[in-house]
Design a protein around this motif. Sequence first.
Motif, mmCIF file in Angstrom:
data_model
loop_
_atom_site.group_PDB
_atom_site.id
_atom_site.type_symbol
_atom_site.label_atom_id
_atom_site.label_comp_id
_atom_site.label_asym_id
_atom_site.label_seq_id
_atom_site.Cartn_x
_atom_site.Cartn_y
_atom_site.Cartn_z
ATOM 1 N N GLY A 31 0.783 -1.233 0.000
ATOM 2 C CA GLY A 31 0.000 0.000 0.000
ATOM 3 C C GLY A 31 0.810 1.275 0.000
ATOM 4 O O GLY A 31 0.265 2.360 0.205
ATOM 5 N N HIS A 32 2.107 1.177 -0.254
ATOM 6 C CA HIS A 32 2.961 2.366 -0.283
ATOM 7 C C HIS A 32 2.647 3.168 -1.553
ATOM 8 O O HIS A 32 2.909 2.718 -2.669
ATOM 9 C CB HIS A 32 4.431 1.931 -0.261
ATOM 10 N N ALA A 33 2.098 4.366 -1.387
ATOM 11 C CA ALA A 33 1.576 5.125 -2.524
ATOM 12 C C ALA A 33 2.648 5.499 -3.539
ATOM 13 O O ALA A 33 2.434 5.383 -4.758
ATOM 14 C CB ALA A 33 0.857 6.379 -2.042
ATOM 15 N N GLN B 284 3.488 2.515 -5.542
ATOM 16 C CA GLN B 284 2.421 2.199 -6.497
ATOM 17 C C GLN B 284 2.519 3.097 -7.728
ATOM 18 O O GLN B 284 2.390 2.634 -8.865
ATOM 19 C CB GLN B 284 1.066 2.356 -5.817
ATOM 20 N N SER B 285 2.762 4.383 -7.500
ATOM 21 C CA SER B 285 2.899 5.332 -8.604
ATOM 22 C C SER B 285 4.106 4.991 -9.470
ATOM 23 O O SER B 285 4.023 4.965 -10.708
ATOM 24 C CB SER B 285 3.026 6.752 -8.043
ATOM 25 N N LYS C 167 -4.488 3.219 -7.619
ATOM 26 C CA LYS C 167 -4.307 2.924 -6.193
ATOM 27 C C LYS C 167 -3.566 4.069 -5.494
ATOM 28 O O LYS C 167 -3.940 4.495 -4.393
ATOM 29 C CB LYS C 167 -3.531 1.611 -6.020
ATOM 30 N N ALA C 168 -2.507 4.558 -6.147
ATOM 31 C CA ALA C 168 -1.742 5.655 -5.563
ATOM 32 C C ALA C 168 -2.531 6.952 -5.587
ATOM 33 O O ALA C 168 -2.530 7.721 -4.619
ATOM 34 C CB ALA C 168 -0.425 5.830 -6.314
ATOM 35 N N GLU D 246 -5.727 7.398 -5.508
ATOM 36 C CA GLU D 246 -6.804 7.391 -4.511
ATOM 37 C C GLU D 246 -6.271 7.596 -3.097
ATOM 38 O O GLU D 246 -7.034 7.936 -2.193
ATOM 39 C CB GLU D 246 -7.597 6.091 -4.636
ATOM 40 N N GLN D 247 -4.961 7.399 -2.922
ATOM 41 C CA GLN D 247 -4.331 7.704 -1.627
ATOM 42 C C GLN D 247 -3.853 9.154 -1.564
ATOM 43 O O GLN D 247 -3.280 9.578 -0.568
ATOM 44 C CB GLN D 247 -3.133 6.779 -1.381
ATOM 45 N N ASP E 284 -1.698 10.641 -3.907
ATOM 46 C CA ASP E 284 -0.394 10.891 -4.516
ATOM 47 C C ASP E 284 -0.573 11.779 -5.754
ATOM 48 O O ASP E 284 -1.181 11.379 -6.736
ATOM 49 C CB ASP E 284 0.267 9.559 -4.904
#
Length: 270
Positions: free
Chosen positions: A88-90, A93-94, A119-120, A122-123, A125
Amino acid sequence: VQARTPLAELQKAAEQGDVEAQFNLGVRYSSILMAQSDVQAVAWFRKAAEQGHAAAQYLLGHMYATARGVAQDDVQAVAWTSKAAEQGHAMAQSFLGLMYHYGKGVAQDDKLAAAWMRKAAEQGDAEAQYHLGLMYLNGQGVAQDYKQAVAWYRKAAEQGLAYAQYTLGRMYVSGQGVAQDYKQAVVWYRKAAEQGQNNAQAGLGALYAYGNGVVQDYKLAYVWSAVAAANGHDLADTQRDNVASKLTPSGLEEAQALAGRYFEQYQPKQ
């Protein structure tokens, strides 16, 4: 302000297997900007990464991607970045999304690129939000959707990402995914221009030259075009010279002086 842990104390904890100490020691070494320090940074990031520390996994992957302290290896970059991304590390993911997009260290796959970017994004990033917007704009890995492109550009722009601000401004100029609105284009171009983004500086110069979204002002058109040219924009010098011909000698002198001050103030952010 919390006192910085002394290096010897950090080293002792790291050697005893403390994962946070290993990670922080890697960060400390990576900040020194010397080849031997990078080797040490990689060694400590690896120890923390092997214990499952997500940020260490991401930074180790980045060291492989950029050949800092280790031979450049995109496959290893993807391997370590993937471990962090799956936790889950944004930023991981990016970064992984970009690796899939460009086919570095992994088979090129825009669908997976978009999935990881989302995913990133939506966190929160900002880089991922911008790139996801770009993928919607171009229909890469997702169905082309200008409204979605604008929505993601806006999220990144509101976080202060200069090229997202510029691109959002450009969408307002073209009326893609949003009603054409030169005043909004001016707002977003200005935000990016003041961060030194040369495309936005040139765009703002053009809006002043034509009086789109602002009162026509050849002096400010010259100023922003000149700053864009000085910051490396390929076509801004032509725009600057065209506007210069519309100014009186004294007006041109004033514009040149103001351009000099703006150039000092609105350099690209490092």
